[in-house]
Structures are given as C-alpha cells and as structure tokens.
Design a protein around this motif. Structure first.
Motif, PDB file in Angstrom:
ATOM      1  N   THR A   1       0.840  -1.188   0.000  1.00  0.00           N
ATOM      2  CA  THR A   1       0.000   0.000   0.000  1.00  0.00           C
ATOM      3  C   THR A   1       0.884   1.250   0.000  1.00  0.00           C
ATOM      4  O   THR A   1       1.816   1.325   0.803  1.00  0.00           O
ATOM      5  N   PRO A   2       0.639   2.198  -0.885  1.00  0.00           N
ATOM      6  CA  PRO A   2       1.480   3.408  -0.902  1.00  0.00           C
ATOM      7  C   PRO A   2       1.460   4.115   0.445  1.00  0.00           C
ATOM      8  O   PRO A   2       0.413   4.219   1.094  1.00  0.00           O
ATOM      9  N   ASN A   3       2.633   4.558   0.891  1.00  0.00           N
ATOM     10  CA  ASN A   3       2.744   5.263   2.165  1.00  0.00           C
ATOM     11  C   ASN A   3       2.356   6.727   1.992  1.00  0.00           C
ATOM     12  O   ASN A   3       2.455   7.288   0.909  1.00  0.00           O
ATOM     13  N   ASN A   4       1.925   7.322   3.101  1.00  0.00           N
ATOM     14  CA  ASN A   4       1.468   8.712   3.003  1.00  0.00           C
ATOM     15  C   ASN A   4       1.966   9.606   4.134  1.00  0.00           C
ATOM     16  O   ASN A   4       1.594  10.771   4.194  1.00  0.00           O
ATOM     17  N   CYS A   5       2.760   9.087   5.063  1.00  0.00           N
ATOM     18  CA  CYS A   5       3.247   9.956   6.135  1.00  0.00           C
ATOM     19  C   CYS A   5       4.454   9.323   6.804  1.00  0.00           C
ATOM     20  O   CYS A   5       4.675   8.124   6.709  1.00  0.00           O
ATOM     21  N   GLY A   6       5.242  10.156   7.473  1.00  0.00           N
ATOM     22  CA  GLY A   6       6.372   9.653   8.237  1.00  0.00           C
ATOM     23  C   GLY A   6       7.604   9.437   7.386  1.00  0.00           C
ATOM     24  O   GLY A   6       7.512   9.063   6.219  1.00  0.00           O
ATOM     25  N   GLN A   7       8.777   9.681   7.937  1.00  0.00           N
ATOM     26  CA  GLN A   7      10.029   9.478   7.220  1.00  0.00           C
ATOM     27  C   GLN A   7      11.021   8.773   8.123  1.00  0.00           C
ATOM     28  O   GLN A   7      10.825   8.645   9.342  1.00  0.00           O
ATOM     29  N   TYR A   8      12.087   8.328   7.516  1.00  0.00           N
ATOM     30  CA  TYR A   8      13.142   7.626   8.247  1.00  0.00           C
ATOM     31  C   TYR A   8      13.775   8.515   9.311  1.00  0.00           C
ATOM     32  O   TYR A   8      14.014   9.694   9.091  1.00  0.00           O
ATOM     33  N   ASP A   9      14.064   7.911  10.438  1.00  0.00           N
ATOM     34  CA  ASP A   9      14.855   8.567  11.469  1.00  0.00           C
ATOM     35  C   ASP A   9      16.279   8.030  11.333  1.00  0.00           C
ATOM     36  O   ASP A   9      16.525   6.848  11.596  1.00  0.00           O
ATOM     37  N   PRO A  10      17.246   8.867  10.904  1.00  0.00           N
ATOM     38  CA  PRO A  10      18.611   8.371  10.696  1.00  0.00           C
ATOM     39  C   PRO A  10      19.195   7.703  11.929  1.00  0.00           C
ATOM     40  O   PRO A  10      20.037   6.811  11.813  1.00  0.00           O
ATOM     41  N   ALA A  11      18.746   8.086  13.111  1.00  0.00           N
ATOM     42  CA  ALA A  11      19.290   7.488  14.329  1.00  0.00           C
ATOM     43  C   ALA A  11      18.896   6.022  14.454  1.00  0.00           C
ATOM     44  O   ALA A  11      19.553   5.256  15.156  1.00  0.00           O
ATOM     45  N   LEU A  12      17.819   5.613  13.749  1.00  0.00           N
ATOM     46  CA  LEU A  12      17.352   4.233  13.826  1.00  0.00           C
ATOM     47  C   LEU A  12      17.956   3.358  12.757  1.00  0.00           C
ATOM     48  O   LEU A  12      17.873   2.136  12.828  1.00  0.00           O
ATOM     49  N   ASN A  13      18.563   3.954  11.748  1.00  0.00           N
ATOM     50  CA  ASN A  13      19.150   3.182  10.652  1.00  0.00           C
ATOM     51  C   ASN A  13      20.411   3.885  10.164  1.00  0.00           C
ATOM     52  O   ASN A  13      20.344   4.823   9.378  1.00  0.00           O
ATOM     53  N   ARG A  14      21.539   3.450  10.629  1.00  0.00           N
ATOM     54  CA  ARG A  14      22.806   4.095  10.268  1.00  0.00           C
ATOM     55  C   ARG A  14      23.194   3.833   8.821  1.00  0.00           C
ATOM     56  O   ARG A  14      24.042   4.540   8.271  1.00  0.00           O
ATOM     57  N   ASN A  15      22.588   2.832   8.186  1.00  0.00           N
ATOM     58  CA  ASN A  15      22.912   2.496   6.805  1.00  0.00           C
ATOM     59  C   ASN A  15      21.940   3.119   5.807  1.00  0.00           C
ATOM     60  O   ASN A  15      21.953   2.784   4.632  1.00  0.00           O
TER      61      ASN A  15
END
Length: 207
Positions: free
Chosen positions: A109-123
């Motif tokens: 399902t296409p996403n519609n809100c929220g973005q990555y938190d760099p602190a949760l994914n260093r890669n």
C-alpha cells in the motif's frame, strides 16, 4: 512451553479415519490404527495429510495461475509399547512431519506519512531519508484476488523428526521412571522482493 503427549497404544484393536474436501483444491486426511501385536507388544500408527491451494491466484507474469497462500502438510507417527512383565513398561515413539507454506498473499500500500529517522538506521541512504515510510489511516483490502508474487518465494518449509523413549519400572515401595527424547528441526524460508524500493519502504501490508 509446549508439551507433546502422544496417545498411548490401545489395549484392543482400534482404527479411525477422517477425510474432507473443499474449494481451492482443499484435501485433508487423518487416519490411525493400533492394537496389540502380541501379548506383550502393542503398536499404533497415525498419518495426517493436508493440502490447500490458497484462495488467491498469482497474476504473473511468472507463476501466473498458481495459487498463493496455500499449505502442504504431512506427518506420520509410530508408537510401540513393550510390557515384558506386569511391573515394567517401555514406550518407544517416532514422529516425522513436513510443513510447507506458500508466500503470503500481500500487496504494498502506498505510504502517506512519516520518514526515516537516521538514528534508527545508520545504513540509510539519501533516497531512504526522502521517502515516506509509514501509512496513516485505515488500510484498504485488495480489490482483487490476483496478486503478483514470484513463484520462487515461499513463507516456510519445515521438517521435524522426533524420537521418544520412556521406561516405567514399579518396584516394591519405589517406582523408577526414565524419560528421553530427541528432536531435530529444519526450518527454511525464501521471500523474493520485486525491487529495492519495495524493500526499503516499510509499507503497510493488506490482504
């Protein structure tokens, strides 16, 4: 904790069988037979088979027309009871089972809100940081029962081998019991994603 307690071998001959059939190539069968072989030995054998093609159809192009979400399960059990005397009972059991499950019928399902938190994914890459990764609101079910999934993917393929040995020896004023078991389990799965963007997006899954 899961405790497996097999049904004891019957003291008299007993047999049972059940079978059912349904839509989407559904087949189920269960049968058992057991009873005394000699004055001191009794045995029981049970088998189970289940196959279901799934209620969804692969839209292709690869694997077009094949079912999605089906299962194929097989198992067999053998139990022996040896009673050389009235105060000694030896039970030996063996179980083999194989469980296979097709890919789960899911769509992205296409996403519609929220973005990555760099602190949760260093890669995380720059494209990951720019993409929305969460779905807000009520997810809508798929409008079709045809979904494109690679035929090379499957949810699980498990094989179990189990052996048991128990001894009960009743002596005057004391009872000796020995319980022994061996279990070997092989579990594999293979999920094939269509592209990297689908893998990077933590999309909501609907069925």
């Amino acid at each position: 904790a899961i405790n497996y307690v097999t049904r004891p071998t019957p003291g008299a001959f007993a047999a049972k069988a059940e079978a059912s059939f349904g839509t989407d190539e559904l087949i189920r069968f269960m049968g058992s037979v057991g009873g005394p072989l000699t004055e001191s030995i009794s045995a029981r054998v049970a088998v189970n088979y289940e196959e279901d093609d799934g209620t969804y159809e692969n839209a292709g192009p690869a694997g077009a027309g094949r079912g999605i979400g089906g299962v194929r399960n097989k198992s067999a059990l053998l139990s022996l009871r040896f009673q050389p005397s009235g105060d000694l009972t030896i039970d030996v059991g063996g179980l083999w089972s194989q469980e296979y499950g097709d890919s789960f019928p899911v769509t992205i399902t296409p996403n519609n809100c929220g973005q990555y938190d760099p602190a949760l994914n260093r890669n995380a890459t720059s494209s990951d940081l720019a993409a929305p990764l969460y779905f807000c609101g009520e997810g809508q079910p798929s409008a079709t029962d045809k979904i494109s999934i690679s035929p090379a993917a499957y949810a699980y393929d498990n094989e179990t081998r189990r052996g048991t040995l128990s001894l009960q020896w009743d002596l005057p004023g004391v009872s000796i019991q020995s319980l022994n078991a061996y279990t070997a389990v092989t579990s594999t799965s293979a999920g094939v994603w269509r592209n990297r963007s689908a893998r990077a997006a933590a999309a909501a899954l609907t069925t």
